[in-house]
Write a protein that holds these residues in place. Structure first.
Motif, short mmCIF file in Angstrom:
data_model
loop_
_atom_site.label_atom_id
_atom_site.label_comp_id
_atom_site.label_asym_id
_atom_site.label_seq_id
_atom_site.Cartn_x
_atom_site.Cartn_y
_atom_site.Cartn_z
N UNK A 133 2.72 18.45 10.47
CA UNK A 133 3.53 17.98 11.60
C UNK A 133 2.84 18.26 12.93
N UNK A 134 2.17 19.41 13.03
CA UNK A 134 1.48 19.75 14.28
C UNK A 134 0.38 18.74 14.61
N UNK A 135 -0.22 18.16 13.58
CA UNK A 135 -1.28 17.18 13.79
C UNK A 135 -0.74 15.74 13.79
N UNK A 136 0.57 15.58 13.82
CA UNK A 136 1.17 14.26 13.90
C UNK A 136 1.13 13.47 12.61
N UNK A 137 0.85 14.17 11.49
CA UNK A 137 0.74 13.48 10.20
C UNK A 137 2.10 13.52 9.51
N UNK A 138 2.93 12.59 9.87
CA UNK A 138 4.31 12.55 9.37
C UNK A 138 4.38 11.62 8.15
N UNK A 139 4.95 12.13 7.09
CA UNK A 139 4.99 11.41 5.83
C UNK A 139 6.28 10.59 5.72
N UNK A 182 0.84 -1.21 0.00
CA UNK A 182 0.00 0.00 0.00
C UNK A 182 0.87 1.25 0.00
N UNK A 183 0.59 2.15 -0.94
CA UNK A 183 1.25 3.46 -0.98
C UNK A 183 0.18 4.51 -1.23
N UNK A 184 -0.06 5.33 -0.21
CA UNK A 184 -1.02 6.41 -0.33
C UNK A 184 -0.31 7.74 -0.41
N UNK A 185 -1.08 8.80 -0.58
CA UNK A 185 -0.47 10.13 -0.67
C UNK A 185 -1.46 11.21 -0.29
N UNK A 186 -0.92 12.33 0.13
CA UNK A 186 -1.68 13.56 0.31
C UNK A 186 -1.02 14.58 -0.60
N UNK A 187 -1.83 15.28 -1.39
CA UNK A 187 -1.27 16.12 -2.45
C UNK A 187 -1.93 17.49 -2.49
N UNK A 188 -1.62 18.36 -1.51
CA UNK A 188 -2.25 19.69 -1.49
C UNK A 188 -1.61 20.66 -2.48
N UNK A 189 -2.42 21.60 -2.92
CA UNK A 189 -1.92 22.74 -3.70
C UNK A 189 -1.58 23.85 -2.71
N UNK A 218 2.96 14.99 -1.53
CA UNK A 218 3.26 15.65 -2.81
C UNK A 218 2.72 17.08 -2.77
N UNK A 219 3.56 18.03 -3.07
CA UNK A 219 3.13 19.42 -3.14
C UNK A 219 2.85 19.76 -4.59
N UNK A 220 1.59 20.03 -4.90
CA UNK A 220 1.18 20.24 -6.29
C UNK A 220 1.26 21.73 -6.64
N UNK A 221 2.48 22.16 -6.91
CA UNK A 221 2.76 23.58 -7.15
C UNK A 221 3.13 23.84 -8.60
N UNK A 222 2.33 23.28 -9.53
CA UNK A 222 2.59 23.50 -10.95
C UNK A 222 2.03 24.83 -11.44
#
Length: 297
Positions: A63-69, A4-11, A41-45
């Motif tokens: 990081x403040x919410x403990x969501x370490x990638x 399993x490989x998931x991701x979070x990808x905010x702009x 993934x930082x979606x900065x296109x």
């Protein structure tokens, strides 16, 4: 470790808000419960939409919410060569074409009419590149993990832009290429992106890329009935621990995970440990919208 490989990808068009937190948290818990990896993934296109410092703010908020990638951050602005190679492949296969039309020219149509499919109407001028949605895999069908079977004809959605006239890459091509290059097996994201999936699956098929599994989440709505978003000036997530703890508990409640009330002020690590062990995506109610308190609209 599972495959399993998931991701979070905010702009990085601004700081994360509560709706962003719910999406990030769900993708994080889904990956950790499966014993898999969670990538960032930082979606900065689109640089004009990304103010200086916004990406760094997002990293600190997670990081403040403990969501370490896991692993290094993946930056889309470094991916020009990969996107160009994908576009070249689509052009070679007759699935992408240059388009000189402006939105003003086709404003009387619900979708772009495909006027440039046989060549630009205004040769010599700037062009965007579009996907031939009428070719390739049709219809597109997949089993969403929350909203069950989905079926779309991409041609009914139109020929989406892959590269803009200003030379910037568009979302659909970039996300399809990046998900494949990062080995993403599971995409967990908001319901507002569900109708983007047909284009992405069509691109995956055309480029010979794997198809991830998809879990689309109910959208978090504000008190005014609008989706929480940066455009609607949703308040940014705090980073102070005393504010983070109850907000994390609220996010778990919004995901129908029924966190114990006594954990509402518990340290982030304790809340996440319990949430990972108890995570069940099947508990999420398949309603497209809900309030920030978890009530369904």
């Amino acid at each position: 470790m599972s495959r399993y490989r998931g991701r979070f990808a905010p702009t990085p068009s601004g700081p994360l808000h509560f709706g962003s937190l719910v999406a990030a948290l769900a993708s994080f818990l889904d990956a950790r419960r499966a014993g898999g990896q969670w990538l960032l993934r930082i979606e900065n296109i689109d640089p004009p939409r990304c103010p200086p410092g916004a990406a760094e703010t997002i990293l600190h908020q997670l990081e403040a919410f403990g969501l370490h990638w896991d692993g290094p951050v993946h930056w889309q602005h470094e991916r020009d060569a990969a996107y160009q190679a994908a576009l070249d492949t689509l052009v070679d296969r007759g699935l992408a074409y240059p388009c000189s039309c402006s939105r003003k020219q086709w404003r009387d149509h619900a979708l772009y009419p495909g006027w440039c499919r046989d060549g630009p109407r205004e040769p010599g001028g700037p062009v965007a590149w579009r996907l031939r949605s009428d070719l390739g895999l049709r219809p597109i069908a997949w089993q969403d993990r929350l909203f069950d079977e989905q079926r779309f004809d991409p041609a009914a959605l139109g020929d989406v832009v892959l590269k803009r006239k200003d030379g910037l890459w568009a979302y659909q091509l970039a996300v399809a290429v990046d998900d494949a290059d990062q080995g993403i097996t599971d995409v967990v994201r908001g319901f507002d992106l569900l109708d983007n999936t047909p284009w992405q699956r069509q691109l995956q098929h055309a480029l010979g890329l794997p198809h991830p599994r998809y879990l689309h989440l109910p959208l978090i709505m504000g008190d005014d009935g609008q989706k929480l978003s940066k455009q609607n000036l949703a308040p940014p997530l705090p980073r102070e621990d005393d504010a983070v703890r109850p907000l994390l508990h609220r996010a778990l409640t919004a995901l129908d995970q029924r966190p114990p009330a006594e954990l509402a002020t518990a340290p982030v690590a304790d809340q996440l440990a319990r949430a990972i062990s108890a995570w069940d995506a099947g508990r999420i109610h398949p309603h497209p919208e809900r309030s920030a308190t978890g009530a369904r609209h």
